[in-house]
Design an enzyme around this catalytic site. Structure first.
Site, PDB file in Angstrom:
ATOM      1  N   GLU A  82      18.179 -13.553 -19.367  1.00 23.82           N
ATOM      2  CA  GLU A  82      18.170 -15.019 -19.365  1.00 23.82           C
ATOM      3  C   GLU A  82      17.775 -15.604 -20.721  1.00 23.82           C
ATOM      4  O   GLU A  82      17.957 -16.801 -20.960  1.00 23.82           O
ATOM      5  CB  GLU A  82      17.216 -15.530 -18.282  1.00 23.82           C
ATOM      6  N   GLU A 113      13.594   7.141 -10.375  1.00 23.43           N
ATOM      7  CA  GLU A 113      12.264   6.766 -10.859  1.00 23.43           C
ATOM      8  C   GLU A 113      11.321   7.965 -10.980  1.00 23.43           C
ATOM      9  O   GLU A 113      10.234   7.847 -11.541  1.00 23.43           O
ATOM     10  CB  GLU A 113      11.635   5.718  -9.951  1.00 23.43           C
TER      11      GLU A 113
END
Length: 267
Positions: A82, A113
């Site tokens: 953003e 992960e």
């Protein structure tokens, strides 16, 4: 870290959720969400210390990397993505890295992960330098992918920070500037996409916005360097120029489009 000691894994304050009405579910979720802002407020000194440490490195050309898995990784990628349209910065200035790669933004990548070496390997693609900062994001504070990335970054002289929802975690141990937002047990036990995720979003907003302001990407309270990527942003920029220079809307719009940014149009 013993799982029994993880606040993020402790039982919810509520039980028999399946027996609750929709109204009750929403009310109790909202009650829990009210705890998040206060937990973030308690962490403000930690956030301030991290931002203060990052700023001089970014002024020297350093970059900020967010590293996470699952929800935490997605939030890092979201915040980073953003910034170019909002503040007109290069997309390689703040970068989000998620375990499992971009495919993990939409669907879980099994065991991604759990690889303690892969986080640093993924960072290597960006040729990290000592002026860069790596912020690891993991509600549990025990995610191997994130811990491994920070540990290696620290060894190589990069600044390290983290955002976690448990105190005294292995992740915090390899972070120069840990941020601990202790939001308490989740409404659905262990579902850290909820309060922990909300706290992470708030903290990342604070880090990136404070840095962008400090780096001159805001004037007054306005995003004067935003990219003009759609009609809404062109309209917003036009009104900024109109108000600042006392021009008609059409004149302000022409000036904006000729200059390419609010900042340039006001000079």
């Amino acid at each position: 870290m013993d799982i029994e000691k993880k606040i993020t894994e402790q039982p919810s304050r509520y039980d028999h959720l399946e027996r609750m009405s929709v109204g009750e579910l929403l009310e109790h979720i909202n009650d829990e969400d009210l705890r998040v802002a206060e937990a973030v407020r308690q962490a403000l000194p930690q956030i301030e210390a991290l931002v203060t440490a990052i700023e001089p490195r970014m002024r020297r050309g350093g970059r900020l990397f967010y590293v996470g898995a699952g929800t935490s990784g997605r939030l890092g990628v979201l915040d980073a993505s953003e910034l170019p349209p909002t503040f007109g910065v290069s997309p390689d200035w703040v970068v989000g890295i998620i375990a499992g790669g971009d495919v993990a933004l939409r669907r879980a990548v099994e065991h991604a992960e759990d690889d303690a070496q892969q986080g640093w390997k993924d960072l290597q693609a960006f040729l990290p330098t000592a002026d860069d900062t790596v912020v690891g994001i993991a509600a549990s504070g025990t995610t191997p992918y994130v811990i491994g990335a920070l540990a290696e970054a620290q060894k190589h002289g990069l600044l390290t920070g983290c955002v976690t929802s448990n105190p005294g975690t292995p992740l915090a141990a390899v972070a120069d500037y840990p941020v601990e937002t202790i939001v308490g047990p989740e409404f659905v036990t262990g579902s850290s996409r909820m309060k922990s995720g909300t706290a992470q979003k708030m903290v990342l907003n604070m880090i990136s916005t404070a840095l962008m302001v400090r780096m001159g990407r805001v004037v007054g309270n306005r995003m004067v360097k935003m990219q003009l990527t759609n009609a809404k942003l062109v309209d917003r920029g036009t009104r900024m120029i109109q108000e600042s220079l006392g021009l008609s809307y059409d004149e302000a719009e022409r000036r904006l489009l000729d200059a390419g940014s609010v900042d340039a149009a006001l000079k």
